[in-house]
Design an enzyme around this catalytic site. Structure first.
Site, PDB file in Angstrom:
ATOM      1  N   ASP A  67      43.724  42.975  41.413  1.00  0.00           N
ATOM      2  CA  ASP A  67      44.010  44.041  40.484  1.00  0.00           C
ATOM      3  C   ASP A  67      43.168  45.098  40.705  1.00  0.00           C
ATOM      4  O   ASP A  67      43.226  46.062  40.138  1.00  0.00           O
ATOM      5  CB  ASP A  67      44.205  43.621  39.038  1.00  0.00           C
ATOM      6  CG  ASP A  67      45.650  42.972  38.605  1.00  0.00           C
ATOM      7  OD1 ASP A  67      46.310  43.349  39.328  1.00  0.00           O
ATOM      8  OD2 ASP A  67      45.576  42.377  37.754  1.00  0.00           O
TER       9      ASP A  67
HETATM   10  C1  GLC Z   1      43.680  38.420  36.894  1.00  0.00           C
HETATM   11  C2  GLC Z   1      45.121  38.772  36.704  1.00  0.00           C
HETATM   12  C3  GLC Z   1      45.810  38.285  38.129  1.00  0.00           C
HETATM   13  C4  GLC Z   1      44.972  39.215  39.106  1.00  0.00           C
HETATM   14  C5  GLC Z   1      43.695  38.551  39.229  1.00  0.00           C
HETATM   15  C6  GLC Z   1      42.828  39.121  40.430  1.00  0.00           C
HETATM   16  O1  GLC Z   1      43.350  36.979  36.700  1.00  0.00           O
HETATM   17  O2  GLC Z   1      45.716  38.209  35.736  1.00  0.00           O
HETATM   18  O3  GLC Z   1      47.107  39.170  37.895  1.00  0.00           O
HETATM   19  O4  GLC Z   1      45.831  38.758  40.475  1.00  0.00           O
HETATM   20  O5  GLC Z   1      43.093  38.911  37.964  1.00  0.00           O
HETATM   21  O6  GLC Z   1      42.513  40.418  40.120  1.00  0.00           O
HETATM   22  C1  GLC Z   2      40.915  43.733  35.196  1.00  0.00           C
HETATM   23  C2  GLC Z   2      40.516  42.675  35.752  1.00  0.00           C
HETATM   24  C3  GLC Z   2      41.358  41.850  36.442  1.00  0.00           C
HETATM   25  C4  GLC Z   2      42.938  41.772  35.639  1.00  0.00           C
HETATM   26  C5  GLC Z   2      43.237  42.977  35.232  1.00  0.00           C
HETATM   27  C6  GLC Z   2      44.575  42.954  34.319  1.00  0.00           C
HETATM   28  O1  GLC Z   2      41.381  44.521  36.331  1.00  0.00           O
HETATM   29  O2  GLC Z   2      39.194  42.742  36.275  1.00  0.00           O
HETATM   30  O3  GLC Z   2      41.095  40.451  36.631  1.00  0.00           O
HETATM   31  O4  GLC Z   2      43.692  41.139  36.436  1.00  0.00           O
HETATM   32  O5  GLC Z   2      42.223  43.651  34.459  1.00  0.00           O
HETATM   33  O6  GLC Z   2      44.932  44.071  33.633  1.00  0.00           O
END
Ligand code: GLC
Ligand code: GLC
Length: 821
Positions: free
Chosen positions: A487
């Protein structure tokens, strides 16, 4: 240092001191009513949706850390001494303390001054209420005159509004108190047909419902005036902060014990029957009163607890293993599937780290969660898949999130995370492998929940695949969109304004940045869908999917290989991401895992080279870091990943979710030793002896463990609601132990550490039970070479589905290093 121990026989983790490094949480509820509870009784409850139907308040990120909960106070009438038997909120010293977190229940036992108190908390299956059973015993040699005060603080339903809209909320709180039952009915006068109730099995000496009256001026939860002076004021809340507190008096002879039951519940009335008598503003209690009466009868509690235990017995009996490693056994048999069910029920909504107001059900998160719980609740997994598919858009893209109450896509976040649709393909294929129910593909499902837009689910999956093919970049690799699984790799964002969301801000056209992760995921998903399609006799479709996968593999070979590992991406400026030519962020774990899982590079040595690079550059004693070296400064063109200080979260933390991909990849290359070595590094139970470093619960996975470059290397954060649960369960059960459902049989394909003499497993699959014994010649690195099914030797290692109700005996021998097929 340890703060407790595992009681495997009772399937409990027993915490032996209240001041754990962080609150150690558990969840209550299995159907519609849920709560979270810490080892000192902190937490809150809600009906279905942690944001929209919150019953009680919890102060996330307060000080002390864990306040707001299901509290009781005991008071000695002789000398006025009072304390909390769950330690918080008074934090008075206790002579003994123990918290047993079990499967959907928590029991806290403590002693002070010869008074023993045991409080059991759970939600009876099928009910929308929680039971607190207080068991007090007088262990003094003399009579004890005690007061008990209960306490909850009500949330005014919408947790976001509750935490922000004070100009209104300080004026809307309303309650009723009738026959000792406290009813919380804020907004019931207008558009809400639901209310909460808090009742107690003993006659009450008094009550309070106005927070300020109970606490007294300038006081906190640790020293309420009502408790200090030993009586409530029978206050009725008008606005401000409604609470529920009962005061009861107990006089106990030496050795005498007493059970007192409190229930906190949620109830709804039909709109036309809200009030009684009609025309008044009084809650109609005709429906709720019998429920209250039933659950206040203390003898209901044991029966309900038994049925809760039975339901967990049933779920956990799907897979039971006995290996030489106790940490593996207890995670596979108890805690890992338990955590998977928590992610099924709660997605990422509410935990100590998630406020319950931020996110709905994530499309990619929920799709991956299915891998973990599909074996236990296939019918519910099926429904989840259909709900998810209904938020797919006609283009094949998907809403990134949906709200559990309405099941509709969340417009505020929208779509454009280009990995999302492919997870649905993988989830559906996992469901069919588990259940054999290929008929799900014929279910008619709408797009964007629009009536009239329905097509069979199979068409949804083809559109998911086409979504990638319609969005290829300059190198022929998939465009990343807003982000892929990571993300925080926001390659089209270019955000220069603080406060802008990295998730939704898209400042670039988006036609350039490409993802190697999605490339690998596409190959995997296309192959999976090809298998499913072939099962249904459509060889032509299957061949075309396989051809698409082959073309993508060729593209990855041409443009995705850095020399010793797979690249991560191409950014919007055409630069490479995750390459030795970069100064920072040279290698990322996730494309290595995903590409090898997709079968890329198995024959030309690139897969092996990629995994060797992971070992050299990303593996740490606390797990595999997501990227290394981490970014030391903000890179406009990379986005959020570079907003985190080095070693945290996606910027070089051990992002646990991605570790199992590397484990699985290692098993695919036949290295069970390496796979299991990684497995042990992140296994929470194996990390229990270093709890003062790890700090999170030793019975569940956390999203992240701080990486080598962080000040707190080894410290976990964001436990419980994480995709780490389902992927670790998949890696250990299906790939390392190798008991793997496939479309046409149960594959027995372990890749074990060489010192193991083998293991046994019992697996319920499509209605039959497989009693599996795996023998391994110690010191041998190999695969299954001989397989006996009910005593008959078979070719290969695939056990065909047996008759429903039958028990099949499977004996497998791991013998030598030769490739099996
Ligand atoms: C968080 C989110 C997931 C994403 C991950 C890596 O765990 O819930 O959707 O893939 O971060 O960024
Ligand atoms: C932020 C976090 C990631 C998560 C995302 C969800 O980017 O670092 O882990 O998946 O928020 O909104």
């Amino acid at each position: 240092m340890q703060y407790g121990y595992f009681d495997d026989d009772h399937r409990e983790y027993v915490i032996t001191q209240p001041d754990t490094p962080l609150p150690w949480m558990n969840y209550l509820g299995t159907d519609d009513y849920f709560g979270m509870i810490s080892n000192t009784a902190g937490g809150c409850s809600f009906y279905r949706d942690a944001r929209l139907r919150r019953l009680t308040r919890y102060r996330h990120n307060g000080a002390p850390l864990d306040l707001g909960g299901r509290y009781l106070y005991l008071r000695d009438e002789l000398d006025g001494d009072y304390w909390s038997p769950s330690w918080q909120p008074t934090r008075s010293p206790l002579d003994a303390y123990e918290c047993r977190h079990g499967l959907s229940y928590t029991c806290i036992v403590s002693e002070r001054a010869g008074i023993r108190a045991e409080i059991l908390y759970f939600v009876p299956p099928g009910e929308t209420l929680e039971v607190w059973r207080l068991r007090v015993r007088n262990d003094r040699g003399t009579r004890a005159d005690l007061s008990v005060f209960s306490l909850v603080e009500f949330c005014l339903w919408d947790a976001l509004d509750d935490a922000t809209n004070f100009q209104r909320n300080f004026s809307v709180g309303e309650v009723e108190v009738v026959d000792g039952v406290i009813y919380h009915k804020s907004e019931y006068r207008e558009r809400r047909n639901h209310f909460a109730y808090f009742a107690c099995s003993e006659p009450i000496a008094g009550f309070d419902t106005q927070r300020d009256v109970f606490l007294g001026p300038n006081r906190g939860w640790d020293s309420p005036l009502a408790v200090e002076r030993g009586r409530c004021s029978d206050s009725i809340a008008h606005g401000w902060a409604p609470i529920g507190s009962h005061h009861i008096r107990l006089s106990l002879a030496p050795s005498e014990g007493r059970d007192v039951v409190f229930i906190l519940g949620y109830s709804e009335n039909p709109a036309e029957a809200k009030f009684d008598p009609p025309g008044t503003q009084t809650i109609n209690k005709a429906r709720v009163r019998p429920v209250i009466d039933r659950w206040l009868a203390t003898d209901e509690v044991e029966g309900a607890l038994r049925s809760l235990r039975d339901s967990w017995d049933e779920l956990l009996s799907v897979l039971e293993v006995d290996t030489p490693d106790p940490d593996t056994n207890r995670m596979v048999n108890i805690w890992n599937p338990y955590q998977c069910m928590a992610t099924f029920n709660l997605s990422r909504s509410i935990s100590f780290y998630e406020s319950g107001i931020g996110r709905g059900m994530g499309f990619r998160d929920s799709s991956q969660d299915i891998l973990g719980f599909v074996g236990m609740v296939p019918a519910r997994a099926r429904q989840r898949l259909l709900d998810l598919a209904a938020t797919e858009l006609p283009s094949g893209g998907a809403y990134h999130q949906y709200q559990p109450l309405t099941k509709r896509g969340n417009d505020a976040i929208g779509s454009g995370f280009n990995d999302d649709p492919l997870w649905l393909v993988l989830a559906v294929s996992a469901y069919i492998k588990e259940s054999g129910d290929a008929g799900v593909l014929d279910e008619l499902v709408p797009y964007d929940n629009a009536p009239g837009s329905e097509t069979p689910l199979s068409e949804h999956l083809h559109r998911c695949i086409r979504y990638t093919l319609d969005r290829l970049g300059p190198h022929g690799l998939p465009l990343i969109g807003r982000a892929d699984w990571n993300d925080c790799l926001n390659l089209n964002c270019f955000s220069e304004s603080s406060g802008e969301s990295f998730q939704t801000t898209e400042n670039r056209e988006g036609g350039v940045a490409e993802s190697l992760f999605i490339a690998g995921q596409f190959v995997l998903a296309s192959k999976e869908l090809a298998g499913v399609v072939r099962l249904r006799g459509d060889d032509e479709q299957a061949a075309s999917l396989e051809a698409a996968a082959q073309r993508m593999i060729a593209t990855v070979e041409d443009h995705g290989w850095d020399g010793e590992w797979f690249l991560r991406a191409y950014d919007s400026l055409g630069g490479v991401v995750g390459s030795h030519t970069n100064e920072e962020g040279q290698i990322f774990a996730e494309p290595q895992g995903m590409c090898v899982m997709a079968g890329i590079g198995l024959s030309d040595g690139t897969a092996a080279a990629a995994l060797a690079s992971v070992r050299d550059r990303l593996a740490s004693e606390h797990g595999i870091m997501l990227v290394h070296p981490p970014f030391t400064r903000y890179h406009l063109e990379l986005g959020e990943i570079t907003s985190y200080p080095p070693g945290y979260k996606e910027n070089g933390g051990v992002f646990c979710h991605a570790n199992p991909w590397i484990m699985i990849a290692e098993t695919i290359l036949g290295d069970g030793e390496a796979a299991f070595d990684y497995y042990k590094r992140t296994n929470p139970s194996a990390r229990a002896p270093i709890s003062e470093v790890h700090r999170c619960e030793p019975y569940v996975y956390a999203q992240m463990i701080a990486g080598r470059d962080a000040a707190s290397f080894g410290e976990a954060k964001n436990s419980w609601l994480t995709g780490s649960a389902s992927w670790h369960f998949t890696a250990i059960s299906q790939w390392i132990l190798g008991v793997r459902p496939e479309l046409d049989g149960l594959r027995i394909d372990p890749a074990l550490p060489s010192a193991w003499p083998g293991f046994t497993a019992s697996r319920r699959w499509r209605g039959a039970t497989y009693e599996i014994t795996v023998h391994q010649e110690p010191g041998v690195k190999g695969r299954v070479r001989r397989l006996l099914v009910d005593g008959e030797s078979i070719e290969g290692n695939l056990v065909r589905p047996a008759l429903v109700g039958s028990t099949v005996k499977v004996e497998a021998s791991v013998e030598s290093d030769l490739p099996l097929r």
